[in-house]
Motif scaffolding. Structure first.
Motif, PDB file in Angstrom:
ATOM      1  N   TYR A 123      49.255 -71.323   1.722  1.00 18.28           N
ATOM      2  CA  TYR A 123      48.139 -72.571   1.660  1.00 18.28           C
ATOM      3  C   TYR A 123      47.941 -72.634  -0.309  1.00 18.28           C
ATOM      4  O   TYR A 123      47.891 -73.462  -0.538  1.00 18.28           O
ATOM      5  CB  TYR A 123      46.924 -72.040   2.557  1.00 18.28           C
ATOM      6  CG  TYR A 123      45.565 -72.955   2.456  1.00 18.28           C
ATOM      7  CD1 TYR A 123      45.550 -74.076   2.812  1.00 18.28           C
ATOM      8  CD2 TYR A 123      44.844 -72.729   1.685  1.00 18.28           C
ATOM      9  CE1 TYR A 123      44.872 -74.521   2.734  1.00 18.28           C
ATOM     10  CE2 TYR A 123      43.218 -73.399   1.286  1.00 18.28           C
ATOM     11  CZ  TYR A 123      43.211 -74.767   2.136  1.00 18.28           C
ATOM     12  OH  TYR A 123      42.481 -75.118   2.227  1.00 18.28           O
ATOM     13  N   GLU A 158      39.414 -72.683  12.106  1.00 17.31           N
ATOM     14  CA  GLU A 158      39.343 -73.673  11.186  1.00 17.31           C
ATOM     15  C   GLU A 158      41.062 -73.039  10.520  1.00 17.31           C
ATOM     16  O   GLU A 158      41.672 -73.496   9.686  1.00 17.31           O
ATOM     17  CB  GLU A 158      38.473 -73.837  10.003  1.00 17.31           C
ATOM     18  CG  GLU A 158      37.761 -75.139  10.218  1.00 17.31           C
ATOM     19  CD  GLU A 158      37.939 -76.157  11.325  1.00 17.31           C
ATOM     20  OE1 GLU A 158      38.780 -77.027   9.689  1.00 17.31           O
ATOM     21  OE2 GLU A 158      37.511 -77.011  12.063  1.00 17.31           O
ATOM     22  N   THR A 159      40.620 -72.191  10.241  1.00 19.76           N
ATOM     23  CA  THR A 159      41.563 -70.807  10.408  1.00 19.76           C
ATOM     24  C   THR A 159      43.088 -70.967  10.778  1.00 19.76           C
ATOM     25  O   THR A 159      44.194 -71.451  10.313  1.00 19.76           O
ATOM     26  CB  THR A 159      41.195 -69.617   9.498  1.00 19.76           C
ATOM     27  OG1 THR A 159      40.446 -69.491   9.125  1.00 19.76           O
ATOM     28  CG2 THR A 159      42.324 -68.723   8.963  1.00 19.76           C
ATOM     29  N   HIS A 196      39.065 -70.307   5.743  1.00 20.44           N
ATOM     30  CA  HIS A 196      37.766 -70.876   5.713  1.00 20.44           C
ATOM     31  C   HIS A 196      36.942 -69.786   6.179  1.00 20.44           C
ATOM     32  O   HIS A 196      37.320 -69.636   7.054  1.00 20.44           O
ATOM     33  CB  HIS A 196      38.423 -71.748   6.740  1.00 20.44           C
ATOM     34  CG  HIS A 196      37.358 -74.012   6.696  1.00 20.44           C
ATOM     35  ND1 HIS A 196      36.161 -73.580   7.485  1.00 20.44           N
ATOM     36  CD2 HIS A 196      36.893 -74.425   6.058  1.00 20.44           C
ATOM     37  CE1 HIS A 196      35.453 -74.410   7.707  1.00 20.44           C
ATOM     38  NE2 HIS A 196      36.457 -75.352   6.152  1.00 20.44           N
ATOM     39  N   LEU A 220      49.092 -76.382  10.937  1.00 21.17           N
ATOM     40  CA  LEU A 220      49.709 -77.183  10.011  1.00 21.17           C
ATOM     41  C   LEU A 220      50.509 -76.506   9.351  1.00 21.17           C
ATOM     42  O   LEU A 220      51.483 -77.424   9.080  1.00 21.17           O
ATOM     43  CB  LEU A 220      48.083 -77.899   9.374  1.00 21.17           C
ATOM     44  CG  LEU A 220      48.316 -79.096   8.884  1.00 21.17           C
ATOM     45  CD1 LEU A 220      49.962 -80.140   9.714  1.00 21.17           C
ATOM     46  CD2 LEU A 220      47.054 -79.507   8.353  1.00 21.17           C
ATOM     47  N   LYS A 239      43.328 -73.227  12.946  1.00 21.70           N
ATOM     48  CA  LYS A 239      44.007 -74.914  12.289  1.00 21.70           C
ATOM     49  C   LYS A 239      45.239 -75.307  12.057  1.00 21.70           C
ATOM     50  O   LYS A 239      45.725 -75.885  11.239  1.00 21.70           O
ATOM     51  CB  LYS A 239      42.935 -75.725  12.925  1.00 21.70           C
ATOM     52  CG  LYS A 239      42.826 -75.903  14.802  1.00 21.70           C
ATOM     53  CD  LYS A 239      40.867 -76.545  14.062  1.00 21.70           C
ATOM     54  CE  LYS A 239      40.400 -77.087  15.219  1.00 21.70           C
ATOM     55  NZ  LYS A 239      39.548 -77.676  15.311  1.00 21.70           N
ATOM     56  N   ARG A 240      44.551 -74.600  10.259  1.00 24.37           N
ATOM     57  CA  ARG A 240      45.306 -74.770   9.206  1.00 24.37           C
ATOM     58  C   ARG A 240      46.472 -74.495   9.049  1.00 24.37           C
ATOM     59  O   ARG A 240      47.636 -74.364   8.339  1.00 24.37           O
ATOM     60  CB  ARG A 240      44.434 -74.345   8.121  1.00 24.37           C
ATOM     61  CG  ARG A 240      43.292 -75.677   7.778  1.00 24.37           C
ATOM     62  CD  ARG A 240      42.222 -74.963   6.609  1.00 24.37           C
ATOM     63  NE  ARG A 240      40.743 -75.856   6.261  1.00 24.37           N
ATOM     64  CZ  ARG A 240      40.303 -76.240   5.606  1.00 24.37           C
ATOM     65  NH1 ARG A 240      40.705 -75.059   4.384  1.00 24.37           N
ATOM     66  NH2 ARG A 240      38.829 -76.999   5.568  1.00 24.37           N
TER      67      ARG A 240
END
Length: 499
Positions: free
Chosen positions: A259, A181-182, A176, A188, A184-185
């Motif tokens: 991912y 955001e990177t 991202h 996750l 966070k992903r």
């Protein structure tokens, strides 16, 4: 150049300490459940760590929110030291590791996901301490720095410099465009895979406590086990070992590709040149070692470890070969068999994997496969230039041209890595290790691998090292985890010069 923003550095160290203390408190319920007195020591360590962090953050909370490259390098290196120094407190307060050098070694081995240990009887340790020991792996695996980057925007702080310092490899792939955001992903995916492995290991027959500890150690490519024999304890359960092999392999791959795989973009995964080398190389080396075990030595040496012998000698040879290859290549360090007891050729092949490493963008340590690919291609490029000196022949990777600055960076990294390896091996002999043990301890610490050769083989540990040797190996684990440049640049005089 303006002065270093020390207030933001100290503020960040405070946040790091607070998060570390909160993770410590997670270990308390495990100790309470098993009715252990050590719960008070772990609780005290967590509260102390949070208090230290709060003080550092509170008195520097109004610092200017600008982070440059220099601040980024300092925050990552000092942040890792802060993690380690506070991470020793559960061991110290519970007196489970009374010698501080040992506690520091065990803690840094955890955060750096090396998996080398000074514990001689792991199963006698309190369960709360064993959970904390595994948690240091899980925290260090993806990097608590990246976790904090994900929440920095809430404080008005940008995080790109921190992410680049935490993951200084040659790959700049992002899932991202926004770095937060990177982060966070990534977390996750990391959490989801850990939970999935925990569920599968529990279903395959592990206790819930062993399953969660081994899941954290696997996904972080760490290698701390709750058993004295490591994964060899489960030699009677091939399913457990195959599950761990699969997740070690996943953890050693680029998380960006993971991912894409989870999104169903399998073709994009196999378009990655590094992944193809990683995938087919692992299969090739595993089959070679399986062949050598079955045809050039007594395969019963492997099969005899399995009780009962469920699927036969060939399956057992393949499983232990695959386990050892994936464990070393991904720098996890789990052990299912003592590969140093196999033929000399097999031992040499596996030891050579110490210098390969996993994929860039993974939790693995080592040199990384992508660097080897670029170095080999660069060498062929020089051959072509000898024949055609005026031709413009770019070094290509994944279909694109590799900038010369990246090539020079990779070559510099490799030369520095090997120079440190040679000098450190010599130095460890002065600290009392024989040549083979010094060779193994250096390769293991610098590559964040764990068990090695000599007196630090898969059936031994690092407890017998002298205090100076343990401190030095701790230093090697730190610079290896942060890929040399991030730490070593702080030791150069020009880093501190004002321009």
């Amino acid at each position: 150049m303006k002065n270093l923003n020390f207030k933001i550095i100290i503020s960040f160290l405070g946040l790091t300490s607070i998060l570390n203390g909160l993770f410590m408190l997670v270990a308390v319920p495990f100790s309470i459940y098993h009715n252990e007195y050590e719960k008070w020591g772990i609780l005290e360590a967590g509260i102390t760590t949070i208090a230290i962090g709060f003080i550092l953050w509170f008195f520097n909370r109004n610092a200017k929110k600008n982070i440059g490259k220099k601040e980024g390098y300092l925050i990552v290196t000092l942040g890792w030291l802060m993690l380690t120094l506070t991470g020793t407190l559960p061991y110290v307060y519970t007196n489970t590791i009374p010698v501080y050098a040992d506690a520091f070694f065990e803690t840094l081995s955890g955060y750096s996901t090396t998996g080398s240990s000074i514990l001689t009887d792991i199963e006698a340790m309190p369960k709360g301490i064993l959970f904390w020991r595994s948690a240091t792996h899980w925290i260090g695996g993806m990097g608590i720095i990246v976790l904090t980057v994900a929440i920095l925007p809430l404080l008005g702080i940008g995080g790109m410099q921190l992410f680049m310092a935490e993951a200084p490899g040659p790959s700049a792939d992002k899932m991202h465009p926004r770095i937060t955001e990177t982060a966070k992903r990534l977390w996750l995916i990391y959490f989801s895979l850990t939970f999935t492995e925990f569920f599968l290991l529990k279903f395959a027959g592990m206790t819930w406590f062993d399953a969660i500890n081994h899941a954290m150690a696997t996904m972080s490519t760490g290698g701390f086990s709750t058993k004295n024999a490591s994964i060899a304890h489960y030699n009677g359960s091939p399913i457990i070992q195959y599950i761990i092999i699969a997740f070690m392999f996943i953890a050693g791959a680029n998380f960006v590709l993971t991912y894409f795989a989870l999104k169903g973009k399998i073709k994009k995964v196999f378009r990655s040149e590094e992944f193809r080398y990683y995938f087919f190389g692992t299969i090739g080396v595993t089959l070679l070692i399986t062949y050598l075990i079955v045809n050039h030595q007594d395969s019963n040496l492997v099969t005899s470890l399995d009780h009962p012998k469920i699927w036969g000698a060939n399956e057992s040879a393949f499983r232990h070969a695959a386990f050892s290859v994936v464990s070393v290549l991904t720098t996890t360090g789990f052990v299912s068999a003592d590969f140093t007891m196999w033929s000399a050729m097999v031992t040499v092949i596996i030891f050579s994997l110490f210098f390969i490493g996993g994929s860039a963008g993974s939790t693995s340590g080592g040199i990384k496969i992508v660097r080897h690919i670029v170095m080999i291609k660069s060498s062929f490029y020089e051959f072509k230039k000898l024949l055609h000196p005026n031709a413009i022949i770019p070094v290509r990777y994944d279909g694109g041209s590799v900038p010369k600055t990246i090539i020079y960076n990779i070559l510099s990294f490799f030369v520095l890595y090997m120079l440190i390896f040679i000098m450190s091996t010599v130095l460890l002999t002065f600290f009392g290790l024989d040549f083979m043990s010094a060779l193994g301890a250096t390769a293991s610490s610098l590559g964040n691998i764990g068990p090695a050769i000599g007196s630090v083989s898969p059936v031994d540990n690092f407890a017998h090292l002298t205090i100076p040797a343990k401190w030095f190996c701790s230093f090697l684990m730190l610079i290896g985890r942060l890929e040399l440049f991030t730490v070593l640049i702080l030791l150069t005089p020009f880093f501190w010069k004002k321009i």
